[in-house]
Scaffold this motif. Structure first.
Motif: not given
Length: 459
Positions: A369-370, A372-374, A446-447, A453-454
């Motif tokens: 993830y970067s 929030g995007t995979p 996802q961070q 962490s989300a």
């Protein structure tokens, strides 16, 4: 109906509907013999229409001049951002850069000084430069696209000056001869077709004069065959296939020429210009790369197809016609390229087991993830790759290469974030636990930007 019969029908219909006196067409690909077809009448009583009939290719000539400029750059004779006054003694507009002239964004007026299309007398090589103070900069430098024959005439004189010969000599020695384009010449040979102005309101046609462009020759002088021009289109689109030893240009340099420098219209983004090349997007990640040409009595197109599913190596097409007004000539080249992929696509290569990823990169593979995007990282064809997971499989991935002596620092060499670094961070066991791509943190979970962490929500 066979593929050849379908192609032939397209060409016959174009010649009849467009009322083109003579039409010559070629399809080129690395795994087939060239397909060449002609229909009509050359207008030359001694040399009937055939595969060796020569047509004026007009502004396709500019692509040859552009390649010569890039050769000079690769040989260290110039920088693309040099102003022309660093290399040429010019009375005006010396601040125009080579890159801007190549992409038609220098603001030069379209034609050299004087009404050359009334007089049909072009300036010689010396006059092209000497009369620059009588030519306008119709737009500020870098404002927008504005097509200029004058700009390419100046580039031709630049190349001649740097190489110590005429433009004619340089293009022959450094491009035509190495690629075997023996049917491409400065002047019309005996087997040249007659170019016509076809009457709008009857079936009459008037022969147009053959015009020597003199010092403007680097913009539009050459004559050729459809076969030669299809081979040239293959070079522009697939240089590693057409010129595997880089005798003319390194494939990476042709890649540079193909990258769009400007769009040709601010509201309709259907074509762009790179460094001397037209880029026509075709959808599904495919583009057509090449150029069109127009001279009195002649229209021409030569393009290669890149990207997309089913495109054979070296696929290109050329359409040359002896009418100066029938735009169908410039349209069917794109139709033929699409049809070639539809009717005779590249062979599907069977998947084969290959060596695994190097041990030091195996812990990278999989999802990250970067912002929030995979993303998904994988190893294929001997290189590390990455793509957004939401993109379709045929979308070109980012490709990485490690820096020399630094296996944990990789350069993005193509695709998303080209040029940026990917830095790897490992734990005590050597596993990659975090990465930074273009300085953005990449993690397995996802961070947020604060590292939380989300899944934890608001604390």
């Amino acid at each position: 109906m066979t593929a050849s019969a379908r192609y032939e029908r397209v060409v016959r219909k174009a010649q009849a509907d467009g009322r083109v006196p003579a039409l010559s067409v070629a399809l080129h690909r690395a795994d087939r013999e060239p397909w060449v077809f002609t229909v009509g009448d050359s207008g030359n009583p001694v040399h009937p229409l055939g595969a060796d009939t020569r047509f004026r290719i007009g502004s396709i000539t500019k692509t040859f001049t552009a390649v010569l400029v890039m050769q000079c750059r690769d040989d260290g004779l110039l920088d693309l951002d040099d102003p022309i006054a660093e290399h040429l003694d010019v009375p005006a507009h010396g601040d125009a850069t080579i890159r801007r002239l190549l992409s038609h964004t220098a603001g030069f007026q379209r034609e050299p000084y004087g009404d050359i299309w009334d007089t049909l007398k072009a300036p010689d090589a010396t006059e092209v430069l000497a009369q620059l103070d009588r030519a306008e900069r119709v737009l500020p430098n870098a404002r927008r696209y504005h097509y200029s024959n004058l700009g390419f005439a100046v580039l031709g004189q630049l190349v001649a000056r740097l190489r110590g010969g005429s433009w004619t000599e340089v293009v022959g020695d450094r491009v035509l001869a190495p690629l075997g384009l023996t049917a491409t010449t400065l002047n019309p040979p005996p087997q040249a077709a007659v170019g016509y102005l076809v009457d709008d309101w009857s079936d009459a046609a008037r022969p147009e004069p053959q015009t020597d462009l003199g010092g403007v020759g680097p913009a539009a002088q050459l004559w050729s065959t459809a076969g030669d021009m299809a081979a040239w289109g293959a070079f522009l689109a697939h240089p590693a296939v057409a010129d595997p030893h880089g005798r003319v240009l390194a494939a990476s340099t042709v890649d540079e020429m193909r990258f769009p420098a400007t769009v040709t219209h601010d509201a309709v983004w259907q074509s762009g210009f790179g460094l001397g090349l037209i880029i026509e997007p075709q959808g599904k990640w495919a583009t057509h790369v090449g150029h069109d040409g127009a001279m009195p009595g002649f229209l021409a197109s030569a393009y290669g197809r890149r990207g997309g599913e089913g495109v054979p190596d070296g696929l290109a097409a050329a359409v040359l016609g002896s009418s100066g007004t029938s735009r169908v000539i410039n349209e069917i080249v794109h139709e033929l390229l699409k049809l070639a992929v539809e009717l005779d696509p590249a062979d599907i290569r069977p998947w084969k087991i290959a060596a695994p990823a190097p041990r030091e990169y195996r812990s990278i593979l999989g999802h990250w993830y970067s912002e929030g995007t995979p993303f998904v990282f994988s190893w294929h064809d001997g290189s590390l790759r990455a793509r957004l997971t939401e993109l379709p499989p045929d979308f070109p991935p980012a490709v990485f290469e490690p820096l020399s002596g630094q296996p944990d620092v990789l350069r993005t060499v193509s695709g998303r974030e080209t040029g940026e670094l990917l830095r790897l961070t490992r734990d005590d066991s050597g596993e990659v636990v975090r990465m930074h791509w273009a300085t953005y943190r990449m993690t397995r979970v996802q961070q947020g930007f604060d590292g939380g962490s989300a899944s934890d929500g608001a604390e």
